[in-house]
Motif scaffolding. Structure first.
Motif, PDB file in Angstrom:
ATOM      1  N   ALA A  90      -9.556   2.288   2.283  1.00 59.22           N
ATOM      2  CA  ALA A  90      -8.589   2.482   3.419  1.00 59.22           C
ATOM      3  C   ALA A  90      -7.968   1.100   3.849  1.00 59.22           C
ATOM      4  O   ALA A  90      -6.877   0.666   3.911  1.00 59.22           O
ATOM      5  CB  ALA A  90      -9.209   3.270   4.286  1.00 59.22           C
ATOM      6  N   LEU A  91      -8.792   0.043   3.884  1.00 58.01           N
ATOM      7  CA  LEU A  91      -8.494  -1.290   4.372  1.00 58.01           C
ATOM      8  C   LEU A  91      -7.696  -1.670   3.315  1.00 58.01           C
ATOM      9  O   LEU A  91      -6.758  -2.425   3.807  1.00 58.01           O
ATOM     10  CB  LEU A  91      -9.741  -2.142   4.583  1.00 58.01           C
ATOM     11  CG  LEU A  91     -10.595  -1.923   6.066  1.00 58.01           C
ATOM     12  CD1 LEU A  91     -11.952  -2.561   6.102  1.00 58.01           C
ATOM     13  CD2 LEU A  91      -9.632  -2.081   6.958  1.00 58.01           C
ATOM     14  N   ASP A  92      -7.991  -1.657   1.974  1.00 58.75           N
ATOM     15  CA  ASP A  92      -7.016  -2.062   1.068  1.00 58.75           C
ATOM     16  C   ASP A  92      -5.760  -1.543   1.103  1.00 58.75           C
ATOM     17  O   ASP A  92      -4.775  -2.483   1.042  1.00 58.75           O
ATOM     18  CB  ASP A  92      -7.812  -1.770  -0.489  1.00 58.75           C
ATOM     19  CG  ASP A  92      -9.050  -2.608  -0.678  1.00 58.75           C
ATOM     20  OD1 ASP A  92      -9.218  -3.698   0.098  1.00 58.75           O
ATOM     21  OD2 ASP A  92      -9.673  -2.233  -1.821  1.00 58.75           O
ATOM     22  N   PHE A  93      -5.513  -0.535   1.527  1.00 63.01           N
ATOM     23  CA  PHE A  93      -4.065   0.064   1.306  1.00 63.01           C
ATOM     24  C   PHE A  93      -3.506  -0.105   2.819  1.00 63.01           C
ATOM     25  O   PHE A  93      -2.281  -0.467   3.034  1.00 63.01           O
ATOM     26  CB  PHE A  93      -4.298   1.499   1.169  1.00 63.01           C
ATOM     27  CG  PHE A  93      -4.379   1.962  -0.226  1.00 63.01           C
ATOM     28  CD1 PHE A  93      -3.101   1.865  -1.148  1.00 63.01           C
ATOM     29  CD2 PHE A  93      -5.686   2.220  -0.586  1.00 63.01           C
ATOM     30  CE1 PHE A  93      -3.272   2.094  -2.466  1.00 63.01           C
ATOM     31  CE2 PHE A  93      -5.564   2.511  -2.180  1.00 63.01           C
ATOM     32  CZ  PHE A  93      -4.652   2.582  -2.917  1.00 63.01           C
ATOM     33  N   ALA A  94      -4.340  -0.151   3.887  1.00 62.26           N
ATOM     34  CA  ALA A  94      -3.673  -0.685   5.208  1.00 62.26           C
ATOM     35  C   ALA A  94      -3.260  -2.052   5.148  1.00 62.26           C
ATOM     36  O   ALA A  94      -2.724  -2.533   6.143  1.00 62.26           O
ATOM     37  CB  ALA A  94      -5.011  -0.633   6.268  1.00 62.26           C
TER      38      ALA A  94
ATOM     39  N   CYS B  36      -1.147  -3.582   3.799  1.00 65.48           N
ATOM     40  CA  CYS B  36       0.461  -3.710   3.742  1.00 65.48           C
ATOM     41  C   CYS B  36       1.155  -4.428   4.708  1.00 65.48           C
ATOM     42  O   CYS B  36       0.456  -3.886   6.098  1.00 65.48           O
ATOM     43  CB  CYS B  36       1.176  -2.376   3.430  1.00 65.48           C
ATOM     44  SG  CYS B  36       2.893  -2.308   3.489  1.00 65.48           S
TER      45      CYS B  36
ATOM     46  N   ALA C  80       1.231   3.300   0.441  1.00 65.77           N
ATOM     47  CA  ALA C  80       0.019   2.803   0.926  1.00 65.77           C
ATOM     48  C   ALA C  80      -0.409   3.363   2.239  1.00 65.77           C
ATOM     49  O   ALA C  80      -1.612   3.407   2.549  1.00 65.77           O
ATOM     50  CB  ALA C  80       0.391   1.475   0.997  1.00 65.77           C
ATOM     51  N   LYS C  81       0.693   3.610   3.068  1.00 71.86           N
ATOM     52  CA  LYS C  81       0.347   4.168   4.360  1.00 71.86           C
ATOM     53  C   LYS C  81      -0.239   5.304   4.289  1.00 71.86           C
ATOM     54  O   LYS C  81      -1.238   5.941   4.935  1.00 71.86           O
ATOM     55  CB  LYS C  81       1.556   4.310   5.231  1.00 71.86           C
ATOM     56  CG  LYS C  81       2.503   2.861   5.570  1.00 71.86           C
ATOM     57  CD  LYS C  81       1.689   1.831   6.165  1.00 71.86           C
ATOM     58  CE  LYS C  81       2.288   0.405   6.326  1.00 71.86           C
ATOM     59  NZ  LYS C  81       1.323  -0.465   6.918  1.00 71.86           N
TER      60      LYS C  81
ATOM     61  N   THR D 199      -2.124   6.686   2.005  1.00 72.34           N
ATOM     62  CA  THR D 199      -3.300   6.829   1.399  1.00 72.34           C
ATOM     63  C   THR D 199      -4.338   6.123   2.254  1.00 72.34           C
ATOM     64  O   THR D 199      -5.420   6.828   2.659  1.00 72.34           O
ATOM     65  CB  THR D 199      -3.402   5.728   0.152  1.00 72.34           C
ATOM     66  OG1 THR D 199      -2.361   6.093  -0.796  1.00 72.34           O
ATOM     67  CG2 THR D 199      -4.572   5.739  -0.674  1.00 72.34           C
ATOM     68  N   HIS D 200      -3.746   5.201   3.006  1.00 73.34           N
ATOM     69  CA  HIS D 200      -4.780   4.629   4.299  1.00 73.34           C
ATOM     70  C   HIS D 200      -5.042   5.687   5.259  1.00 73.34           C
ATOM     71  O   HIS D 200      -6.355   5.954   5.561  1.00 73.34           O
ATOM     72  CB  HIS D 200      -3.899   3.469   4.967  1.00 73.34           C
ATOM     73  CG  HIS D 200      -4.387   3.217   6.177  1.00 73.34           C
ATOM     74  ND1 HIS D 200      -3.381   2.820   7.153  1.00 73.34           N
ATOM     75  CD2 HIS D 200      -5.806   3.015   6.788  1.00 73.34           C
ATOM     76  CE1 HIS D 200      -4.265   2.565   8.188  1.00 73.34           C
ATOM     77  NE2 HIS D 200      -5.303   2.733   8.092  1.00 73.34           N
TER      78      HIS D 200
ATOM     79  N   ILE E 157      -1.009  -4.440  -3.098  1.00 76.17           N
ATOM     80  CA  ILE E 157      -0.832  -2.811  -3.063  1.00 76.17           C
ATOM     81  C   ILE E 157      -0.678  -2.453  -4.537  1.00 76.17           C
ATOM     82  O   ILE E 157       0.233  -2.768  -5.157  1.00 76.17           O
ATOM     83  CB  ILE E 157       0.056  -2.458  -2.235  1.00 76.17           C
ATOM     84  CG1 ILE E 157      -0.234  -2.767  -0.588  1.00 76.17           C
ATOM     85  CG2 ILE E 157      -0.209  -0.749  -2.046  1.00 76.17           C
ATOM     86  CD1 ILE E 157      -1.565  -2.369  -0.007  1.00 76.17           C
TER      87      ILE E 157
ATOM     88  N   ALA F 225      -0.514   3.571  -5.430  1.00 81.06           N
ATOM     89  CA  ALA F 225       0.025   3.831  -4.197  1.00 81.06           C
ATOM     90  C   ALA F 225       0.985   4.927  -4.299  1.00 81.06           C
ATOM     91  O   ALA F 225       1.169   5.860  -3.572  1.00 81.06           O
ATOM     92  CB  ALA F 225       0.093   2.821  -3.164  1.00 81.06           C
TER      93      ALA F 225
END
Length: 249
Positions: free
Chosen positions: A153-157, A159, A180-181, A183-184, A227, A231
């Motif tokens: 979640a942090l990886d996609f957050a 962005c 990305a949003k 997924t997070h 990202i 995503a």
């Protein structure tokens, strides 16, 4: 180091723009791209001319507001690096550098290198949030999340909403940003409760303002947050899930 900068100048959104050439004779390899623009503006002000308008805030690759096109590439020659962390050492003495605003129909030019990225904000406003009544939210530690999920979640957050993915895409798609949003927010229990409604609202808004995705992959190559291209799959996946579940959750 002597560099010739061909910079896009445009007084406002309603007026036509054009490139103007400037020479900076005292650039150094350690300068960032924004520091190079600072030096150019110092020179223009000393000459009594209008400085180049460009955005910057943190200059640490966090805020996402400094993006420009450098020789036709969003942010600059270094892959997955924001404009504020691109350095003059990527160029050679005597080089010509073309600087222009991020190019996308969704990002109208405000002035010179500044663009209006409100279209990305509208995607977030459509569903990139959580609606929880005041006083009803559980304590943060009462719901446990495994390490792998939290890290994902942090990886996609990560962005930063710079819009480089849109400018790099031949179709002007915001699928990497939106995916990305989604997924997070779909990964975490606190935000999962509105997953279906969020997906429909965000994807509908994205499709209203941006072009379709053809999976060229140019977006992932310029994303400063790294990202991954995966995503993009969340856009179709989350909307289909919402459709099959009746948008309720």
């Amino acid at each position: 180091m002597k560099l010739t900068l061909d910079v896009w100048r445009q007084p406002d959104a309603a007026s036509p723009g054009a490139f103007e050439s400037y020479v900076v004779t005292d650039a150094t390899a350690e300068m960032t791209l924004l520091e190079l623009l600072d030096r150019l503006n110092d020179q223009l002000v000393e000459e009594g001319r209008e400085p180049v308008a460009f955005e910057s805030d943190c200059r640490e690759g966090i805020c996402g507001c400094c993006g420009v096109n450098v020789d036709g590439r969003p942010h600059g020659p270094e892959a997955n690096t924001p404009s504020c962390e691109q350095h003059v050492r990527s160029f050679a003495d005597g080089d010509h550098i073309v600087l222009e605003p991020l190019r996308s129909a969704a990002f109208p030019v405000v002035k010179d290198l500044v663009v209006d990225r409100s279209a990305l904000d509208r995607v977030i406003q459509a569903g990139g949030h959580v609606a929880v009544d005041a006083g009803t939210a559980p304590d943060a530690d009462t719901t446990r999340i495994d390490h792998e999920t939290a890290e994902m979640a942090l990886d996609f957050a990560a962005c930063i909403g710079c819009g480089a993915c849109v400018a790099a895409c031949p179709n002007g798609s915001a699928s990497l940003f939106t995916g990305a949003k989604l997924t997070h927010l779909a990964a975490l229990p606190q935000t999962r409760q509105e997953r279906g409604r969020r997906a429909v609202a965000m994807v509908d808004q994205m499709e209203h303002d941006f072009g379709p995705c053809s999976t060229y992959g140019e977006c992932a190559l310029v994303c400063p947050a790294g990202i991954p291209l995966t995503a993009i799959a969340a856009v179709g996946k989350e909307r289909m899930r919402a459709f099959l579940r009746g948008r309720a959750s």
